[in-house]
Design a protein around this motif. Structure first.
Motif, PDB file in Angstrom:
ATOM      1  N   GLN A  37      49.366  43.397  57.340  1.00 43.02           N
ATOM      2  CA  GLN A  37      50.115  43.261  58.584  1.00 43.02           C
ATOM      3  C   GLN A  37      51.455  43.980  58.511  1.00 43.02           C
ATOM      4  OE1 GLN A  37      49.037  42.044  61.398  1.00 43.02           O
ATOM      5  NE2 GLN A  37      47.055  41.424  60.489  1.00 43.02           N
ATOM      6  N   ALA A  38      52.092  43.937  57.353  1.00 43.24           N
ATOM      7  CA  ALA A  38      53.375  44.637  57.193  1.00 43.24           C
ATOM      8  C   ALA A  38      53.180  46.142  57.333  1.00 43.24           C
ATOM      9  CB  ALA A  38      53.982  44.277  55.841  1.00 43.24           C
ATOM     10  N   LEU A  39      52.111  46.664  56.711  1.00 48.75           N
ATOM     11  CA  LEU A  39      51.827  48.099  56.838  1.00 48.75           C
ATOM     12  C   LEU A  39      51.486  48.463  58.283  1.00 48.75           C
ATOM     13  CD1 LEU A  39      49.734  48.706  53.582  1.00 48.75           C
ATOM     14  CD2 LEU A  39      52.053  49.504  54.051  1.00 48.75           C
TER      15      LEU A  39
ATOM     16  N   ILE B 171      53.135  51.198  60.794  1.00 48.74           N
ATOM     17  CA  ILE B 171      52.312  52.234  61.462  1.00 48.74           C
ATOM     18  C   ILE B 171      52.563  52.227  62.967  1.00 48.74           C
ATOM     19  CG2 ILE B 171      49.942  52.876  62.054  1.00 48.74           C
ATOM     20  CD1 ILE B 171      49.130  52.011  59.220  1.00 48.74           C
ATOM     21  N   ASP B 172      52.636  51.029  63.511  1.00 45.83           N
ATOM     22  CA  ASP B 172      52.866  50.923  64.957  1.00 45.83           C
ATOM     23  C   ASP B 172      54.237  51.500  65.330  1.00 45.83           C
ATOM     24  OD1 ASP B 172      50.405  49.739  65.205  1.00 45.83           O
ATOM     25  OD2 ASP B 172      51.190  47.677  65.267  1.00 45.83           O
ATOM     26  N   ALA B 173      55.219  51.281  64.546  1.00 44.11           N
ATOM     27  CA  ALA B 173      56.559  51.800  64.840  1.00 44.11           C
ATOM     28  C   ALA B 173      56.571  53.318  64.759  1.00 44.11           C
ATOM     29  CB  ALA B 173      57.566  51.188  63.867  1.00 44.11           C
TER      30      ALA B 173
ATOM     31  N   ASP C 139      49.923  58.423  55.234  1.00 45.17           N
ATOM     32  CA  ASP C 139      50.169  57.682  53.989  1.00 45.17           C
ATOM     33  C   ASP C 139      50.050  56.186  54.218  1.00 45.17           C
ATOM     34  OD1 ASP C 139      50.578  60.034  52.664  1.00 45.17           O
ATOM     35  OD2 ASP C 139      52.790  59.947  52.784  1.00 45.17           O
ATOM     36  N   LEU C 140      50.647  55.705  55.312  1.00 44.90           N
ATOM     37  CA  LEU C 140      50.578  54.266  55.575  1.00 44.90           C
ATOM     38  C   LEU C 140      49.142  53.830  55.862  1.00 44.90           C
ATOM     39  CD1 LEU C 140      53.731  53.720  57.818  1.00 44.90           C
ATOM     40  CD2 LEU C 140      53.408  53.020  55.429  1.00 44.90           C
ATOM     41  N   GLY C 141      48.406  54.637  56.553  1.00 41.92           N
ATOM     42  CA  GLY C 141      47.008  54.304  56.809  1.00 41.92           C
ATOM     43  C   GLY C 141      46.223  54.243  55.523  1.00 41.92           C
ATOM     44  N   SER C 142      46.504  55.217  54.623  1.00 39.25           N
ATOM     45  CA  SER C 142      45.822  55.210  53.325  1.00 39.25           C
ATOM     46  C   SER C 142      46.153  53.951  52.541  1.00 39.25           C
ATOM     47  CB  SER C 142      46.205  56.472  52.547  1.00 39.25           C
ATOM     48  OG  SER C 142      45.642  56.442  51.253  1.00 39.25           O
ATOM     49  N   GLN C 143      47.441  53.560  52.538  1.00 36.57           N
ATOM     50  CA  GLN C 143      47.845  52.336  51.825  1.00 36.57           C
ATOM     51  C   GLN C 143      47.175  51.101  52.428  1.00 36.57           C
ATOM     52  OE1 GLN C 143      52.110  51.928  51.467  1.00 36.57           O
ATOM     53  NE2 GLN C 143      52.380  54.106  50.954  1.00 36.57           N
ATOM     54  N   GLN C 144      47.090  51.091  53.739  1.00 37.35           N
ATOM     55  CA  GLN C 144      46.477  49.930  54.389  1.00 37.35           C
ATOM     56  C   GLN C 144      45.007  49.815  54.023  1.00 37.35           C
ATOM     57  OE1 GLN C 144      46.040  49.917  58.739  1.00 37.35           O
ATOM     58  NE2 GLN C 144      47.170  47.941  58.748  1.00 37.35           N
ATOM     59  N   ARG C 145      44.313  50.938  54.030  1.00 39.95           N
ATOM     60  CA  ARG C 145      42.899  50.910  53.672  1.00 39.95           C
ATOM     61  C   ARG C 145      42.718  50.494  52.211  1.00 39.95           C
ATOM     62  NH1 ARG C 145      43.274  55.511  56.905  1.00 39.95           N
ATOM     63  NH2 ARG C 145      43.453  56.857  55.064  1.00 39.95           N
ATOM     64  N   GLN C 146      43.660  50.957  51.347  1.00 44.03           N
ATOM     65  CA  GLN C 146      43.550  50.612  49.928  1.00 44.03           C
ATOM     66  C   GLN C 146      43.761  49.107  49.711  1.00 44.03           C
ATOM     67  OE1 GLN C 146      46.266  52.772  47.473  1.00 44.03           O
ATOM     68  NE2 GLN C 146      45.472  51.900  45.543  1.00 44.03           N
TER      69      GLN C 146
END
Length: 575
Positions: A194-196, A200-202, A240-247
């Motif tokens: 949720q933090a990531l 991403i939304d911002a 990058d944030l999307g990659s971190q979220q998926r990880q």
């Protein structure tokens, strides 16, 4: 005649010190005795006393030890059974990308142990066990968690009334603990996602604003170039944030695993059979020792010569192995255990009176037996070459009748009252004429005032004119004070103590009576226990005295023809 040396002074000195004080000083000077006051002896337990206590109180100690073991066995039969099952859980890190070692990942196993009994874990375990609500409250008290040293393992133990319940409880708590950790890790993982997503939304909103602003700019303007660069940077950040979220979402949660399944207990863990039996037996033994020690300290009876010496300070003059007949005077054979004891007593008396001009000895029993010892002492002295007069001062006893075969109608009381001449009432002992017996005589109720008069000393002086030794048989000190009344005419005294029945206080009372008239006590004769109810006396394999029966008793009429001793120069009427 041989005289054996006797330690300690026997005659009264000028200072007139009490007899026990004299004996104590003599024994201490020779280094043979360490006499202690009876009050100190009664209040202190010596090392040897414990062995004596065990020997005397072994029945109490053994009974309480067996009782303790039986009570332990009874407890094992009625005590509720408890079973314990154990399971081991390996604790691993649940943080995505962290090292699996609990030390490197920062896992605190003490905290994890508390998590096992946390409310959420207990509630989950209760659901797994399908327990009713009223049993959930004490569920945590049935669980214990330990951490083996230098490991990442939690050992979960569960106690239940049945083996099946213990196994199921251990498994339920292990599963509940892992499920609690998994839920906590999943919540943390979702928080990270949720933090990531917020970041991403911002960035997405910012990217849209930048794109909209750049569309309004000329294509070849410098501002458009900077806007394009900003859009590219935002896209990179979003990627990058999307990659971190998926990880984070793809990272598996590993709360740990059960490495040792809970086994079905084969025997109850409580009560512990060996421990309970050992504890019960030990408690019984300690109780027996304590009660035995209390009984031993409270028991004031004299049993051995050591008891007599330690508690009263009186040395043992002789020990008679044979039993004494109750209310009957019997002469012991000269050869045998009793005969040798009386020879020893004779040597002590002759040595003690050797330097005395008045060879008069008083024999008094504490509870009884004084007449028998006095008669046998007189017989032993006569066999040693002495002319002896035995004065039967126990006017209520049967000493003269037992020795002479019939009870004389006249005797001591009649002579003291002036009704009879001395030579008319002295009678030789049948079979041993060197012993003359002065019976009590008639009217025994008048004896006390007569004994307190000066006539008694005059009578003893007259007897010493015709005999070398006078032996006075006195009544028991626990029955009357006649022994104290008779003591002033004697030079020394002997006490007769019956073991197992005589108590220390009775002996010390007898000593006090003799000390009051300044008469030393040569020692005490420790007798065999009095035979009760016609029990037979122990016989010694020895030839009897000539003129006596096999049991040592002189038959009536034997030797009665012997002429009485010639009166001495002082044989005149008593005034």
């Amino acid at each position: 005649m041989l005289h054996s040396p006797l330690p300690g002074p026997l005659e009264r000195g000028p200072a007139h010190e009490p007899p026990r004080r004299e004996m104590t000083a003599a024994a201490t000077s020779e280094g043979e005795r360490d006499l202690m006051p009876s009050e100190n002896a009664a209040g202190a337990m010596h090392l040897s006393d414990y062995a004596v206590m065990l020997r005397r109180q072994w029945a109490v100690v053994a009974a309480l030890t067996v009782l303790g073991a039986l009570l332990a066995g009874g407890y094992l039969l009625v005590a509720p059974r408890s079973y314990t099952s154990h399971t081991n859980v390996l604790v691993t890190a649940t943080t995505p990308g962290a090292d699996t070692s609990s030390r490197q990942s920062g896992i605190n196993l003490d905290t994890e142990a508390q998590l096992v009994i946390a409310t959420q874990t207990v509630t989950t375990a209760a659901d797994l066990l399908d327990l009713p609500a009223e049993e959930v409250a004490d569920l945590a008290d049935r669980v214990t968690v330990t951490v083996p040293p230098n490991t990442e393992i939690l050992t979960i133990s569960f106690v239940a009334p049945t083996a099946q319940g213990a196994q199921e409880g251990a498994e339920a708590f292990a599963r509940a603990y892992l499920e609690t950790r998994r839920s906590a890790a999943a919540e943390g993982q979702e928080t990270d996602v949720q933090a990531l997503q917020a970041r991403i939304d911002a960035l997405t909103a910012e990217l849209q604003e930048v794109v909209s602003a750049g569309a309004a700019l000329p294509a070849d303007s410098p501002q458009r170039a900077r806007t394009d660069e900003r859009v590219a940077a935002l896209n990179t950040q979003l990627a990058d944030l999307g990659s971190q979220q998926r990880q984070v979402r793809a990272t598996p949660i590993t709360p740990g695993r059960v490495i040792t399944q809970a086994a079905l207990p084969l025997s109850p863990s409580s009560p512990d059979l060996p421990l309970t039996v050992v504890a019960g037996t030990l408690l019984g033994l300690l109780s027996g020792l304590g009660i035995g020690a209390l009984r031993h300290r409270a028991d004031d009876r004299i049993r051995t010569a050591e008891d007599l010496r330690r508690r009263t300070g009186v040395p043992t003059a002789a020990v008679l192995p044979g039993e004494l007949r109750e209310a009957e005077v019997v002469l012991a054979p000269p050869v045998g255990a009793d005969g040798r004891a009386y020879v020893r007593l004779r040597n002590l008396v002759t040595a003690g009176l050797e330097r005395s001009a008045r060879r008069v000895v008083l024999v008094a029993g504490v509870r009884g037996g004084g007449a028998t010892v006095a008669a046998n002492l007189a017989a032993s002295l006569a066999r040693g070459g002495e002319d002896v007069v035995l004065v039967c001062a126990d006017v209520h006893g049967t000493t003269a009748g037992d020795l002479l075969g019939d009870s004389p109608s006249t005797g001591l009381v009649d002579v003291l009252a002036g009704r009879q001449e001395l030579d008319a009432v002295l009678r030789p002992l049948p079979g041993l004429p060197a012993v003359r017996v002065l019976g009590p005589g008639g009217d025994p109720h008048r004896v006390e005032p007569l004994l307190q008069a000066r006539r008694l000393r005059v009578l003893v002086d007259r007897l010493l004119g015709t005999a070398s030794v006078v032996v006075i048989a006195a009544p028991a000190t626990t029955q009357s004070l006649e022994a104290q009344t008779l003591a002033p005419v004697a030079e020394a005294a002997l006490l007769v103590v019956e073991p197992e029945v005589t108590v220390t206080r009775e002996v010390t009372d007898a000593l006090d009576c003799l000390e009051a008239v300044h008469r030393p006590v040569l020692g005490a004769v420790l007798t065999g226990r009095a035979a009760r109810g016609g029990a037979r006396r122990a016989r010694q394999a020895a030839a009897p005295e000539r003129g006596a029966r096999a049991d040592g008793r002189v038959p009536a009429g034997a030797g009665r023809a012997a002429a009485p001793a010639r009166p001495g120069p002082r044989d005149s009427a008593l005034r």
